[in-house]
Every structure is written in C-alpha cells, then in structure tokens.
Write a protein that holds these residues in place. Structure first.
Motif, PDB file in Angstrom:
ATOM      1  N   GLU A 138      26.844  42.985  37.604  1.00  0.00           N
ATOM      2  CA  GLU A 138      26.246  43.406  38.876  1.00  0.00           C
ATOM      3  C   GLU A 138      26.534  42.410  40.003  1.00  0.00           C
ATOM      4  N   ASP A 139      26.464  41.111  39.676  1.00  0.00           N
ATOM      5  CA  ASP A 139      26.612  40.083  40.711  1.00  0.00           C
ATOM      6  C   ASP A 139      27.688  39.074  40.287  1.00  0.00           C
ATOM      7  N   PHE A 140      28.722  38.937  41.141  1.00  0.00           N
ATOM      8  CA  PHE A 140      29.841  38.032  40.822  1.00  0.00           C
ATOM      9  C   PHE A 140      29.727  36.672  41.510  1.00  0.00           C
ATOM     10  N   SER A 141      28.613  36.423  42.189  1.00  0.00           N
ATOM     11  CA  SER A 141      28.500  35.215  43.013  1.00  0.00           C
ATOM     12  C   SER A 141      28.734  33.922  42.234  1.00  0.00           C
ATOM     13  N   ASN A 142      28.336  33.860  40.976  1.00  0.00           N
ATOM     14  CA  ASN A 142      28.501  32.609  40.220  1.00  0.00           C
ATOM     15  C   ASN A 142      29.902  32.472  39.606  1.00  0.00           C
ATOM     16  N   TYR A 143      30.819  33.400  39.950  1.00  0.00           N
ATOM     17  CA  TYR A 143      32.190  33.307  39.438  1.00  0.00           C
ATOM     18  C   TYR A 143      33.061  32.399  40.310  1.00  0.00           C
ATOM     19  N   LYS A 144      32.640  32.132  41.537  1.00  0.00           N
ATOM     20  CA  LYS A 144      33.442  31.286  42.439  1.00  0.00           C
ATOM     21  C   LYS A 144      33.577  29.888  41.852  1.00  0.00           C
ATOM     22  N   GLY A 145      34.810  29.372  41.786  1.00  0.00           N
ATOM     23  CA  GLY A 145      35.064  28.045  41.229  1.00  0.00           C
ATOM     24  C   GLY A 145      35.236  28.050  39.716  1.00  0.00           C
ATOM     25  N   LYS A 146      35.042  29.195  39.105  1.00  0.00           N
ATOM     26  CA  LYS A 146      35.142  29.306  37.647  1.00  0.00           C
ATOM     27  C   LYS A 146      36.606  29.449  37.225  1.00  0.00           C
ATOM     28  N   THR A 147      36.998  28.724  36.187  1.00  0.00           N
ATOM     29  CA  THR A 147      38.347  28.862  35.637  1.00  0.00           C
ATOM     30  C   THR A 147      38.318  29.908  34.530  1.00  0.00           C
ATOM     31  N   MET A 148      39.220  30.893  34.676  1.00  0.00           N
ATOM     32  CA  MET A 148      39.229  32.012  33.729  1.00  0.00           C
ATOM     33  C   MET A 148      40.647  32.294  33.252  1.00  0.00           C
ATOM     34  N   THR A 149      40.746  33.074  32.199  1.00  0.00           N
ATOM     35  CA  THR A 149      42.056  33.496  31.693  1.00  0.00           C
ATOM     36  C   THR A 149      42.388  34.868  32.272  1.00  0.00           C
ATOM     37  N   PHE A 150      43.663  35.055  32.606  1.00  0.00           N
ATOM     38  CA  PHE A 150      44.088  36.313  33.229  1.00  0.00           C
ATOM     39  C   PHE A 150      45.415  36.799  32.662  1.00  0.00           C
ATOM     40  N   LYS A 151      45.654  38.088  32.874  1.00  0.00           N
ATOM     41  CA  LYS A 151      46.966  38.705  32.668  1.00  0.00           C
ATOM     42  C   LYS A 151      47.304  39.453  33.951  1.00  0.00           C
ATOM     43  N   ILE A 152      48.590  39.525  34.281  1.00  0.00           N
ATOM     44  CA  ILE A 152      49.010  40.304  35.452  1.00  0.00           C
ATOM     45  C   ILE A 152      49.164  41.758  35.003  1.00  0.00           C
ATOM     46  N   GLU A 156      53.893  43.837  42.742  1.00  0.00           N
ATOM     47  CA  GLU A 156      54.835  44.423  43.699  1.00  0.00           C
ATOM     48  C   GLU A 156      55.082  43.397  44.790  1.00  0.00           C
ATOM     49  N   LYS A 157      56.174  42.656  44.635  1.00  0.00           N
ATOM     50  CA  LYS A 157      56.483  41.570  45.577  1.00  0.00           C
ATOM     51  C   LYS A 157      56.665  42.089  47.003  1.00  0.00           C
ATOM     52  N   ASP A 158      57.355  43.226  47.134  1.00  0.00           N
ATOM     53  CA  ASP A 158      57.631  43.776  48.473  1.00  0.00           C
ATOM     54  C   ASP A 158      56.352  44.083  49.242  1.00  0.00           C
ATOM     55  N   LYS A 159      55.323  44.483  48.491  1.00  0.00           N
ATOM     56  CA  LYS A 159      54.052  44.819  49.146  1.00  0.00           C
ATOM     57  C   LYS A 159      53.053  43.663  49.080  1.00  0.00           C
ATOM     58  N   ASN A 160      53.541  42.526  48.550  1.00  0.00           N
ATOM     59  CA  ASN A 160      52.670  41.352  48.397  1.00  0.00           C
ATOM     60  C   ASN A 160      51.430  41.693  47.565  1.00  0.00           C
ATOM     61  N   ARG A 161      51.652  42.514  46.531  1.00  0.00           N
ATOM     62  CA  ARG A 161      50.544  43.023  45.711  1.00  0.00           C
ATOM     63  C   ARG A 161      50.569  42.375  44.330  1.00  0.00           C
ATOM     64  N   LEU A 162      49.458  41.704  43.990  1.00  0.00           N
ATOM     65  CA  LEU A 162      49.336  41.049  42.691  1.00  0.00           C
ATOM     66  C   LEU A 162      47.934  41.322  42.149  1.00  0.00           C
ATOM     67  N   ILE A 163      47.872  42.140  41.098  1.00  0.00           N
ATOM     68  CA  ILE A 163      46.580  42.508  40.512  1.00  0.00           C
ATOM     69  C   ILE A 163      46.455  41.839  39.147  1.00  0.00           C
ATOM     70  N   LEU A 164      45.335  41.138  38.961  1.00  0.00           N
ATOM     71  CA  LEU A 164      45.083  40.409  37.723  1.00  0.00           C
ATOM     72  C   LEU A 164      43.919  41.040  36.959  1.00  0.00           C
ATOM     73  N   SER A 165      43.867  40.745  35.656  1.00  0.00           N
ATOM     74  CA  SER A 165      42.765  41.260  34.836  1.00  0.00           C
ATOM     75  C   SER A 165      42.332  40.207  33.820  1.00  0.00           C
ATOM     76  N   HIS A 166      41.027  39.935  33.819  1.00  0.00           N
ATOM     77  CA  HIS A 166      40.455  39.105  32.754  1.00  0.00           C
ATOM     78  C   HIS A 166      40.011  40.017  31.610  1.00  0.00           C
ATOM     79  N   ARG A 167      39.620  41.211  31.983  1.00  0.00           N
ATOM     80  CA  ARG A 167      39.165  42.195  30.986  1.00  0.00           C
ATOM     81  C   ARG A 167      40.259  42.456  29.944  1.00  0.00           C
ATOM     82  N   ALA A 168      41.523  42.548  30.411  1.00  0.00           N
ATOM     83  CA  ALA A 168      42.637  42.804  29.496  1.00  0.00           C
ATOM     84  C   ALA A 168      42.759  41.693  28.460  1.00  0.00           C
ATOM     85  N   VAL A 169      42.468  40.460  28.887  1.00  0.00           N
ATOM     86  CA  VAL A 169      42.530  39.316  27.961  1.00  0.00           C
ATOM     87  C   VAL A 169      41.427  39.450  26.911  1.00  0.00           C
TER      88      VAL A 169
END
Length: 379
Positions: A138-152, A156-169
């Motif tokens: 519900e609240d992501f406020s305590n995620y700032k500054g947190k180090t997490m694992t991600f997958k891309i 899309e470089k042309d659109k400067n689009r980079l979407i990451l997921s921790h859920r996938a990990v």
C-alpha cells in the motif's frame, strides 16, 4: 589565455566530441571543469549532470572529480558539456547485456514517485508498483534508499524506456525453491506447514515455499461440511505427504493422517461386553452399521438385531436412529467391531408359549369326552 586564443581553441571542438574534464568549481546550478589537454573551461548545466532530477550540483559531483563528458554546444569561449549523455551511453550498453542475459543485479531506489519507484542505472529506470513485490504494497515510502535486486523486463533505448522488476526476481527465486522442494519431497513424509488459503474443497498449506492441498476428506476423521470448521488461515499444522506430481507441481497432503486414528485404543473405549449408545448409519441386507464414535462403525449382524426372525434390518431399524448396542468382539488391527442389539432385549417369555399348548390339548380331550358320553346315551 586571451579571449582570442580561447576562440581559436574552441574551434578545435565539435558537438558530440568526447572529452575528459576535472571539476574545478561546483556552483548551485552548474559545474565548471578544466578540460584536459586544452586550456579551455567547460560548463556542465545541472540538467546534464545526471539522468535523475538533481536539486543541487553538489549532490552529483565534487571538486577534483575527473569526468568523461560529451560536447553539447560550442560557444565563443567555452564548451557546454554533458556528463549525463556519456553515462547513459555506457549504461545502455551494459543494460542491453543484462537484458539479453536476464541478469539479476542490485541497485538503490533513488526516489518514490506516483505509480512506482525510480532507480538510477546511468539512465532512469522505473519500477511500476505492480512489479515491486509479489504481494500488494500500500505504501512505498520506506523503499527510498533501499538496495534491492532487479531484472530488466523492458528496454527501448530510442524511447529512453527502462522498466525494472523486483517481483520477477522474487518469483524466479520462488520457482527455484519450489523445484528444489518438489525434488526432495517423498510420500509418507510428515512436515510442518502453515494454512495459506481455505476453499470449499479443502485447504492449501505452505510447506516452505510451495503449497500443497489438503482435501476436505483429509482434514479430519470426523465428517465436516466446511474446512473452516477445523482449520483457519495462518494456522500451523502438521501434514503428511500423500503424493507428489512433479510434472504438474501438485502435492496432496493430509492432516488427518497425522492425528491419532479413531480406532486407536478402541479396546479401551469400547471394551468387549460393554454397552454403548450409537447411531444407525447404514442398513444393508445382512445387518446394520452403527457409528459409536466419529469414524468408528461396528456391524450388528441381522441375526443380532432381534430375537424373532426378521427378513431385513429395515423391519425394525431406520437410518439415523439412536440405539444401544452391546460389544461382542473388538478387532483394532482390522478395525472391526461386532455388535448386538438383541442381547440387550429380554427374550419373549417361553412360559406363555408352553402354557398355551397344553390348554389347546386339554380342550381337545374334553371334546372327546363329551362325544363319548353322547354315544353312551344313544345306546
């Protein structure tokens, strides 16, 4: 260097050139650098320091830092430079490799924005709220500054689009853990588990990263209408593994088989010769099955129902009827009980039957006597 010499020096550079500069001054909205191998100064506007929003230039660089830069503009006496573009170019190459290989990497959450999280990877990476965790947050406020694992998950470089997921990990790790558990499980194992979910047909129990189903018939020895009668979500339970289908990732579990059976110590609960109340559960041609305890039924053979001869048990009994029975035999090993109803009933009085027969005989003899007398009178 004179203004004229500066102008000559500047003409040696073109937009897109790569240069190295050392930070000589950090101002609030820009940074001054000394361009190596020249006598020129360069200016990096605050907007060109990072792919993320920067409030103060000092948040991104410090005096003395050596930076790789790209020429954005060639002005009369100075070069306008970008650190962001060089960082981004290097980052895109690295990110492309990570995306292709499915690599899992760590990164710090730089900011929490509407709809998700922002991560700085040399370019701005965005983690939509739905891809942060496998569960609802519900609240992501305590995620700032947190180090997490991600997958891309999108790039899309042309659109400067980079979407990451921790859920996938998280889900990938769960998948690996699930297969490890599936490989290690064997029918007959008894494990600790936690009730995760209750349905009409049973309960799903987590046994350490993977759920198994306890069918409603395997929850208790007693008949139950709803699983919620005997278990609740979050409850710790002992379960026995009945079967493992590795291909379909299905595990059948039993709580019932970890409990003392209803036939356990039956010879003490229903000793031979004792009288116990029970309920007629089923009527068959050869007798009646009577439930004495939940899960424990015994047979009253048709010959043990009544003293008089009966054609079927239905003549004197009905299902659901409460009756008293006497325990004739107890066999805990084979889970059998022999019961009797007639042994608790008085026999029909044989004296009455014996008395009636002579009376009929006497009546017959009196008739004969009267007949004889009449014959004598005729004479």
């Amino acid at each position: 260097m004179s203004e004229e010499m500066n102008q000559v020096e500047v003409k040696n550079f073109e937009i897109g050139d790569k240069v190295t500069g050392q930070v000589t001054k950090v101002e609030e909205k820009q940074v001054i650098v000394d361009i190596r191998d020249s006598k020129l100064d360069g200016i990096i506007p605050i907007s060109e320091l990072s792919s993320l929003h920067v409030e103060k230039a000092s948040d991104a660089v410090s005096e003395g830092d050596l930076l790789d830069l790209e020429v954005l503009k060639v002005e009369e006496e100075a070069l306008i430079l970008s650190k962001r573009k060089v960082d981004a170019e290097k980052s895109w190459q690295d990110l492309e490799k990570k995306f292709q290989s499915g690599e899992i990497f760590e990164a710090e959450v730089k900011d929490v924005v509407k709809g998700g999280l922002v991560v700085d990877l040399g370019v701005r990476g965005f983690v939509p709220a739905s891809l942060v965790e496998a569960h609802f947050v519900e609240d992501f406020s305590n995620y700032k500054g947190k180090t997490m694992t991600f997958k891309i998950v999108e790039l899309e470089k042309d659109k400067n689009r980079l979407i990451l997921s921790h859920r996938a990990v998280v889900e990938e790790e769960k998948g690996k853990q699930k297969h490890q558990i599936l490989d290690s499980l064997q029918a007959g194992q008894v494990l600790e588990g936690t009730v995760q979910r209750i349905t009409d047909f049973g309960a799903f129990v987590d046994i350490g990263g993977i759920d198994g189903l306890v069918h409603i018939s395997q929850l208790s020895y007693e008949h139950i209408d709803k699983p919620s009668e005997v278990v609740s979500e979050g409850q710790s339970v002992q379960v026995k593994v009945l079967s493992v289908d590795r291909n379909n990732e299905r595990i059948s579990l039993s709580i019932r088989e970890t409990l003392p059976g209803p036939w356990s110590d039956i010879a003490e609960k229903a000793p031979k010769g004792s009288t116990i109340k029970g309920t007629v559960k089923r009527l068959v041609s050869y007798g009646a099955f009577v439930e004495l305890f939940p899960g424990v039924e015994g047979l009253v053979h048709i010959s043990q129902i009544a003293h008089k001869h009966i054609g079927t048990p239905h003549e004197v009994l009905k299902e659901g009827q409460e009756i008293e029975v006497k325990i004739l035999e107890v066999n805990e090993k084979d889970q059998r009980l022999s019961l009797s109803i007639k042994e608790l009933q008085e026999k029909e009085d044989q004296y009455i039957t014996d008395y009636e027969l002579p009376e009929e005989s006497t009546g017959f003899q009196l008739g004969e006597m009267i007949g004889d007398q009449l014959k004598n009178l005729k004479k």
